[in-house]
Design an enzyme around this catalytic site. Structure first.
Site, mmCIF file in Angstrom:
data_model
loop_
_atom_site.group_PDB
_atom_site.id
_atom_site.type_symbol
_atom_site.label_atom_id
_atom_site.label_comp_id
_atom_site.label_asym_id
_atom_site.label_seq_id
_atom_site.Cartn_x
_atom_site.Cartn_y
_atom_site.Cartn_z
ATOM 1 N N ILE A 33 1.071 -0.771 0.283
ATOM 2 C CA ILE A 33 -0.436 0.052 -0.041
ATOM 3 C C ILE A 33 1.004 1.004 -0.424
ATOM 4 C CG2 ILE A 33 -1.342 1.468 1.743
ATOM 5 C CD1 ILE A 33 -3.141 -1.508 2.520
ATOM 6 N N ASP A 34 0.645 2.142 -1.400
ATOM 7 C CA ASP A 34 1.442 3.513 -1.248
ATOM 8 C C ASP A 34 0.854 4.475 -0.388
ATOM 9 O OD1 ASP A 34 -0.150 3.974 -3.412
ATOM 10 O OD2 ASP A 34 1.163 3.342 -4.492
ATOM 11 N N SER A 35 1.291 5.753 -0.734
ATOM 12 C CA SER A 35 0.592 6.525 -0.263
ATOM 13 C C SER A 35 -0.908 6.884 -0.641
ATOM 14 C CB SER A 35 0.953 8.048 -0.401
ATOM 15 O OG SER A 35 2.047 8.391 -1.275
ATOM 16 N N ASP A 37 -2.749 5.090 -2.696
ATOM 17 C CA ASP A 37 -3.724 3.537 -1.633
ATOM 18 C C ASP A 37 -4.422 4.053 -0.720
ATOM 19 O OD1 ASP A 37 -3.690 2.313 -3.770
ATOM 20 O OD2 ASP A 37 -1.495 1.261 -3.259
#
Length: 76
Positions: A33-35, A37
């Site tokens: 999960i990135d920023s 997401d």
């Protein structure tokens, strides 16, 4: 009240991983999960829980996010 199950369900929907794979100690980066997401995840959680979640502190794990939401709900 814990929101771990709700968080796990939404994370699973966003990433395609099994709900069982989302543990309290899982970090967002572990789950892919990135920023961006994270922002979408929080919006989904707001809809699900019915509380506005403005992330004003660093959360790195699912458990951190759960505790953060619990504080927000208690203070709402």
């Amino acid at each position: 009240m814990s929101y771990i199950d709700t968080i796990a369900k939404i994370v699973s929907e966003r990433t395609g991983c099994d709900v069982e794979a989302v543990k309290p100690e899982s970090t967002f980066s572990d789950l892919g999960i990135d920023s961006l997401d994270t922002v979408e995840l929080l919006m989904n959680l707001e809809d699900e829980i019915g509380v506005e979640i403005e992330l004003d502190e660093k959360v790195e794990t699912i458990d951190d996010l759960d505790k953060f939401i619990q504080k927000k709900v208690e203070n709402a």
